[in-house]
Design an enzyme around this catalytic site. Structure first.
Site, PDB file in Angstrom:
ATOM      1  N   HIS A  25      30.355   4.279 -19.256  1.00 31.36           N
ATOM      2  CA  HIS A  25      29.678   4.485 -20.465  1.00 31.36           C
ATOM      3  C   HIS A  25      29.257   2.953 -21.216  1.00 31.36           C
ATOM      4  O   HIS A  25      28.865   3.225 -22.410  1.00 31.36           O
ATOM      5  CB  HIS A  25      30.551   5.201 -21.528  1.00 31.36           C
ATOM      6  CG  HIS A  25      31.703   4.600 -22.216  1.00 31.36           C
ATOM      7  ND1 HIS A  25      32.790   4.447 -21.213  1.00 31.36           N
ATOM      8  CD2 HIS A  25      31.888   3.889 -23.392  1.00 31.36           C
ATOM      9  CE1 HIS A  25      33.876   3.731 -22.091  1.00 31.36           C
ATOM     10  NE2 HIS A  25      33.165   3.452 -23.216  1.00 31.36           N
TER      11      HIS A  25
HETATM   12  C1  UD1 Z   1      32.031   3.339 -28.541  1.00 33.27           C
HETATM   13  C2  UD1 Z   1      32.741   1.779 -28.733  1.00 33.27           C
HETATM   14  C3  UD1 Z   1      33.237   1.649 -27.248  1.00 33.27           C
HETATM   15  C4  UD1 Z   1      34.224   2.828 -26.754  1.00 33.27           C
HETATM   16  C5  UD1 Z   1      33.548   4.037 -27.061  1.00 33.27           C
HETATM   17  C6  UD1 Z   1      34.543   5.148 -26.635  1.00 33.27           C
HETATM   18  C7  UD1 Z   1      31.595   0.375 -30.089  1.00 33.27           C
HETATM   19  C8  UD1 Z   1      30.807  -0.700 -30.387  1.00 33.27           C
HETATM   20  N1  UD1 Z   1      31.734   0.831 -29.112  1.00 33.27           N
HETATM   21  O1  UD1 Z   1      30.881   3.177 -27.688  1.00 33.27           O
HETATM   22  O2  UD1 Z   1      34.033   0.459 -27.518  1.00 33.27           O
HETATM   23  O3  UD1 Z   1      34.582   2.564 -25.308  1.00 33.27           O
HETATM   24  O4  UD1 Z   1      32.993   4.341 -28.120  1.00 33.27           O
HETATM   25  O5  UD1 Z   1      34.021   6.315 -26.206  1.00 33.27           O
HETATM   26  O6  UD1 Z   1      32.092   0.929 -31.214  1.00 33.27           O
HETATM   27  N2  UD1 Z   1      26.837   9.715 -29.105  1.00 33.27           N
HETATM   28  C9  UD1 Z   1      26.336  11.113 -29.349  1.00 33.27           C
HETATM   29  N3  UD1 Z   1      27.507  11.889 -29.769  1.00 33.27           N
HETATM   30  C10 UD1 Z   1      28.876  11.423 -30.261  1.00 33.27           C
HETATM   31  C11 UD1 Z   1      28.844   9.866 -30.116  1.00 33.27           C
HETATM   32  C12 UD1 Z   1      28.091   9.247 -29.587  1.00 33.27           C
HETATM   33  O7  UD1 Z   1      25.419  11.725 -28.828  1.00 33.27           O
HETATM   34  O8  UD1 Z   1      29.666  12.231 -30.752  1.00 33.27           O
HETATM   35  C13 UD1 Z   1      25.637   9.006 -28.522  1.00 33.27           C
HETATM   36  C14 UD1 Z   1      24.617   8.729 -29.658  1.00 33.27           C
HETATM   37  O9  UD1 Z   1      23.484   8.763 -29.008  1.00 33.27           O
HETATM   38  C15 UD1 Z   1      24.957   7.067 -29.945  1.00 33.27           C
HETATM   39  C16 UD1 Z   1      25.645   6.692 -28.450  1.00 33.27           C
HETATM   40  O10 UD1 Z   1      26.365   7.791 -27.824  1.00 33.27           O
HETATM   41  O11 UD1 Z   1      23.968   6.199 -30.153  1.00 33.27           O
HETATM   42  C17 UD1 Z   1      26.651   5.506 -28.234  1.00 33.27           C
HETATM   43  O12 UD1 Z   1      27.810   5.870 -29.290  1.00 33.27           O
HETATM   44  P1  UD1 Z   1      28.679   4.747 -30.050  1.00 33.27           P
HETATM   45  O13 UD1 Z   1      29.891   5.353 -31.062  1.00 33.27           O
HETATM   46  O14 UD1 Z   1      27.561   3.813 -30.919  1.00 33.27           O
HETATM   47  O15 UD1 Z   1      29.127   3.808 -28.926  1.00 33.27           O
HETATM   48  P2  UD1 Z   1      29.971   4.148 -27.745  1.00 33.27           P
HETATM   49  O16 UD1 Z   1      29.023   4.026 -26.651  1.00 33.27           O
HETATM   50  O17 UD1 Z   1      30.624   5.668 -27.679  1.00 33.27           O
HETATM   51  N1  UDP Z   2      38.929  10.879 -22.119  1.00 31.69           N
HETATM   52  C1  UDP Z   2      38.912  12.309 -22.191  1.00 31.69           C
HETATM   53  N2  UDP Z   2      37.922  13.081 -21.923  1.00 31.69           N
HETATM   54  C2  UDP Z   2      37.004  12.453 -21.014  1.00 31.69           C
HETATM   55  C3  UDP Z   2      36.910  11.162 -20.761  1.00 31.69           C
HETATM   56  C4  UDP Z   2      37.840  10.451 -21.383  1.00 31.69           C
HETATM   57  O1  UDP Z   2      39.759  12.769 -22.950  1.00 31.69           O
HETATM   58  O2  UDP Z   2      35.915  13.255 -20.804  1.00 31.69           O
HETATM   59  C5  UDP Z   2      39.923  10.366 -22.524  1.00 31.69           C
HETATM   60  C6  UDP Z   2      40.619   9.350 -21.569  1.00 31.69           C
HETATM   61  O3  UDP Z   2      42.057  10.084 -20.986  1.00 31.69           O
HETATM   62  C7  UDP Z   2      41.184   8.169 -22.410  1.00 31.69           C
HETATM   63  C8  UDP Z   2      40.105   7.920 -23.412  1.00 31.69           C
HETATM   64  O4  UDP Z   2      39.358   9.266 -23.586  1.00 31.69           O
HETATM   65  O5  UDP Z   2      42.592   8.414 -23.052  1.00 31.69           O
HETATM   66  C9  UDP Z   2      39.282   6.701 -22.871  1.00 31.69           C
HETATM   67  O6  UDP Z   2      38.037   6.701 -23.855  1.00 31.69           O
HETATM   68  P1  UDP Z   2      36.666   6.082 -23.499  1.00 31.69           P
HETATM   69  O7  UDP Z   2      36.564   5.721 -22.067  1.00 31.69           O
HETATM   70  O8  UDP Z   2      35.506   6.616 -24.225  1.00 31.69           O
HETATM   71  O9  UDP Z   2      36.846   4.626 -24.251  1.00 31.69           O
HETATM   72  P2  UDP Z   2      37.405   3.290 -23.901  1.00 31.69           P
HETATM   73  O10 UDP Z   2      39.107   3.389 -23.789  1.00 31.69           O
HETATM   74  O11 UDP Z   2      36.709   2.628 -22.672  1.00 31.69           O
HETATM   75  O12 UDP Z   2      37.327   2.471 -25.224  1.00 31.69           O
END
Ligand code: UD1
Ligand code: UDP
Length: 355
Positions: free
Chosen positions: A203
């Site tokens: 991601h």
């Molecule tokens: C964010 C965090 C990242 C973390 C991740 C956990 C920042 C800069 N990044 O990244 O550190 O590892 O969350 O998962 O804060 N979207 C949806 N539905 C949702 C959420 C997101 O469709 O419920 C899509 C949208 O198109 C959005 C994109 O995902 O633009 C990215 O979401 P965003 O929260 O900006 O960043 P993450 O990649 O989720």
């Molecule tokens: N996780 C989850 N379902 C999924 C993928 C991840 O519950 O389909 C959980 C995972 O066990 C961990 C957390 O989400 O606890 C990690 O989140 P993510 O990879 O989105 O973010 P990061 O840790 O890189 O910030």
């Protein structure tokens, strides 16, 4: 004590699961969800299946550019601080929700606490690295998950109120592990019987937003003879569509929606190998002693690599193939992230804090 805790993204719900219930034993906690993640499977599922208190406020910020998202969160958080006048503002990790709390909390008359302080990837191109450095420097109390994180804070001269509390995600994992194994039907649902499988998540923008990197990673996984289970973050699905890769990957791997925490723990615990660019998942693989192949050039969790159980491969085809073939298990008994009592430690420090 009155505490405003701020969450917004998936891993923060899991961290709050460990910490909020501990704080609420003695204190008045107001849980604020920024709305950064909002899909059912990225947010609600965690509140439903884990015993996380329902957020008292949801700012409903949603997706957007870094500045838009962070600025909208800051406006909402500032208003809530004025309304509730908390003693403490607490934030987790390194997302935009973390940074927004850091900026607001540091300018208000509250004690700002940062959980998961001191982590460094030393790659400033990652938005998370910027968020964690700025939040650490804004905060009054820093809760580091490891000795190395403490050392980073010391070398930056911000360790006066830094504490090695251990990792709150370890608390969370220990508390649900048995329940996950007993209750989750995910293996049956996916027809995963005795055959070994690869569990993969991707991601990070560096991997998803670059079509070459994403294609190399997914093609290399697909070429492996084991089945590939890919619970895909919405960002990844969007990019697969944009890069025209979605149909191909759906043929070659089991692409599913993100799953809840219990299902994901069970999927991890039974995987032959985990392939990921997630921070939290590298650590969970380490705790569960499942080999991990990390699709990054560096990590803020280097102890997992030093243990022998995690290999950094970037998006390099040969390195991924080699790591998938020669699975390396941890050879260390070290517990670099504490003993699973981080939440209790955090509560104790907050109670004793008197600057
Ligand atoms: C964010 C965090 C990242 C973390 C991740 C956990 C920042 C800069 N990044 O990244 O550190 O590892 O969350 O998962 O804060 N979207 C949806 N539905 C949702 C959420 C997101 O469709 O419920 C899509 C949208 O198109 C959005 C994109 O995902 O633009 C990215 O979401 P965003 O929260 O900006 O960043 P993450 O990649 O989720
Ligand atoms: N996780 C989850 N379902 C999924 C993928 C991840 O519950 O389909 C959980 C995972 O066990 C961990 C957390 O989400 O606890 C990690 O989140 P993510 O990879 O989105 O973010 P990061 O840790 O890189 O910030």
């Amino acid at each position: 004590m009155k505490i405003i805790s701020v969450v917004g993204a998936r891993p923060q719900f899991i961290k709050a699961y460990a910490v909020s219930n501990e704080l609420r034993k003695e204190h008045d906690e107001i849980l604020v969800h920024t709305g950064q993640h909002y899909d059912e499977e990225m947010s609600d599922v965690f509140f439903e299946e884990l015993d996380i208190p329902r957020p008292d406020h949801n700012l409903g910020v949603g997706s957007g550019s870094h500045a838009t998202q962070t600025a909208e969160m800051m406006i909402g958080l500032e208003e809530l601080v004025h309304r509730h006048e908390p003693d403490v503002m607490l934030c987790y990790g390194d997302t935009n929700s973390t940074l927004a709390t850091g900026v607001v909390g540091s300018k208000e008359d509250v004690t700002l606490a940062h959980v998961e302080a001191g982590l460094r990837s030393f790659n400033r191109e990652m938005p998370e690295e910027v968020n964690r450095v700025l939040t650490d420097h804004a905060a009054d109390i820093l809760f580091a998950p490891s000795e190395r994180a403490m050392n980073h804070l010391e070398s930056e001269g911000i360790d006066e109120y830094a504490y090695n509390a251990g990792d709150v995600m370890y608390d969370a994992l220990l508390s649900v592990r048995e329940k996950a194994v007993a209750q989750s039907d995910v293996l049956e649902e996916l027809n995963l019987w005795d055959d070994p499988y690869i569990l993969a998540t991707v991601h990070r923008p560096r991997n998803t937003d670059n079509s070459e990197r994403l294609e190399t990673i997914l093609e290399t996984l697909a070429a492996d003879e084991r089945r590939v289970i890919l619970p895909a973050h919405p960002r990844t699905v969007n990019r697969l569509e944009q890069h025209g890769l979605l149909d191909a990957i759906e043929e070659e791997a089991t692409l599913i929606d993100p799953v809840g925490y219990l299902d994901f723990i069970k999927l991890q615990a039974n995987a032959d190998v985990i392939v990921t660019d997630s921070g939290g998942i590298q650590k969970e693989a380490f705790f569960l002693d499942v080999p991990c192949v990390t699709l990054r050039e560096e990590t803020e969790w280097p102890e997992t690599v030093e243990s022998g159980g995690n290999v950094l491969v970037g998006a390099n085809q040969e390195a991924i193939q080699d790591a998938l073939t020669n699975l390396s298990h941890s050879t260390s008994d070290a517990e670099p992230y504490g003993d699973g009592n981080a939440a209790r430690e955090i509560r104790g420090v907050l109670e004793g804090y008197d600057k």
